[in-house]
Design a protein around this motif. Structure first.
Motif, PDB file in Angstrom:
ATOM      1  N   UNK A 181       0.620  -1.048  -0.148  1.00  0.00           N
ATOM      2  CA  UNK A 181      -0.338   0.259  -0.346  1.00  0.00           C
ATOM      3  C   UNK A 181       1.328   1.407   0.032  1.00  0.00           C
ATOM      4  N   UNK A 182       1.718   0.997   0.070  1.00  0.00           N
ATOM      5  CA  UNK A 182       2.960   2.504  -0.030  1.00  0.00           C
ATOM      6  C   UNK A 182       2.807   3.009   1.315  1.00  0.00           C
ATOM      7  N   UNK A 183       3.267   1.900   1.418  1.00  0.00           N
ATOM      8  CA  UNK A 183       2.661   2.830   3.643  1.00  0.00           C
ATOM      9  C   UNK A 183       4.154   2.247   4.741  1.00  0.00           C
ATOM     10  N   UNK A 184       4.104   3.130   5.733  1.00  0.00           N
ATOM     11  CA  UNK A 184       4.938   2.473   6.658  1.00  0.00           C
ATOM     12  C   UNK A 184       6.794   3.094   6.959  1.00  0.00           C
ATOM     13  N   UNK A 185       7.273   2.554   7.768  1.00  0.00           N
ATOM     14  CA  UNK A 185       8.539   2.708   8.092  1.00  0.00           C
ATOM     15  C   UNK A 185       9.513   2.284   6.902  1.00  0.00           C
ATOM     16  N   UNK A 186       9.474   1.623   6.074  1.00  0.00           N
ATOM     17  CA  UNK A 186      10.465   0.491   5.334  1.00  0.00           C
ATOM     18  C   UNK A 186       9.604   1.085   4.375  1.00  0.00           C
TER      19      UNK A 186
END
Length: 199
Positions: A181-186
């Protein structure tokens, strides 16, 4: 973006802050995140207790020649597994695991996302197998009320170990969802690497 990487870089285990203009994480991912935070908190407490336990044992052994009973069993069967395993979930969600990026350093952001998602999937499947084996071990330990050689009850820790693997596995699922979903720290790290390589 900045808020997410700041939290990961400082060891802050609070929930990731959505980037400006983006919707908040789905409730199921937020719930997994909170569960992982609880696991990390328990692991931290276990680590502190283990340190105090060892210090107390060494102090009493040297000063009074009366070490605390079953210290080695407590460390090996209770404090160490708790401290080592219950923090895995939050490390996965905060992208604090050790990763080798040599093969994808020059790849596109999209390629990096798919490589990370595929790696997480493989990791999740392996740990799902480990969780299954831990479940069998837990059931056997409960049935026989397993104790250590010094008589310390071990079966409650078998339950904790199984739960730690379950938390890690669902944390892997949550991070795969974040990456796709193109989210988060990574994802923030991927974007930073992409910008650095384009300079």
């Amino acid at each position: 973006m900045t808020a997410n990487r700041t939290a990961a870089g400082t060891g802050d285990t609070s929930s990731p802050v959505p980037r400006t203009g983006e919707p908040r994480e789905p409730r199921w991912i937020a719930a997994i995140d909170r569960m992982a935070q609880v696991g990390a908190a328990i692991a931290g407490v276990a680590l502190v207790i283990m340190c105090l336990h060892i210090v107390a044992d060494v102090t009493l052994r040297n000063l009074a020649n009366r070490p605390l009973p079953s210290t080695s069993d407590y460390v090996a069967y209770v404090w160490m597994p708790t401290a080592a395993l219950l923090g895995l979930g939050i490390a996965q969600l905060r992208d604090e695991q050790i990763r080798v990026t040599l093969l994808v350093d020059r790849a596109s952001a999209a390629t990096r996302r798919w490589v990370i998602a595929a790696g997480d999937l493989a990791t999740g499947l392996i740990f799902a197998l480990i969780a299954y084996l831990a479940y069998d071990k837990m059931i056997d330990a409960i049935e026989i009320q397993e104790v250590s050689t010094l008589g310390l009850p071990v079966w409650p820790v078998r339950i904790l170990v199984f739960l730690a693997y379950v938390i890690y596995c669902i944390s892997v699922v949550a991070r795969i969802a974040q990456v796709l979903r193109d989210r988060g720290p990574v994802v923030d790290e991927i974007e930073a690497l992409t910008k650095a390589n384009s300079v």
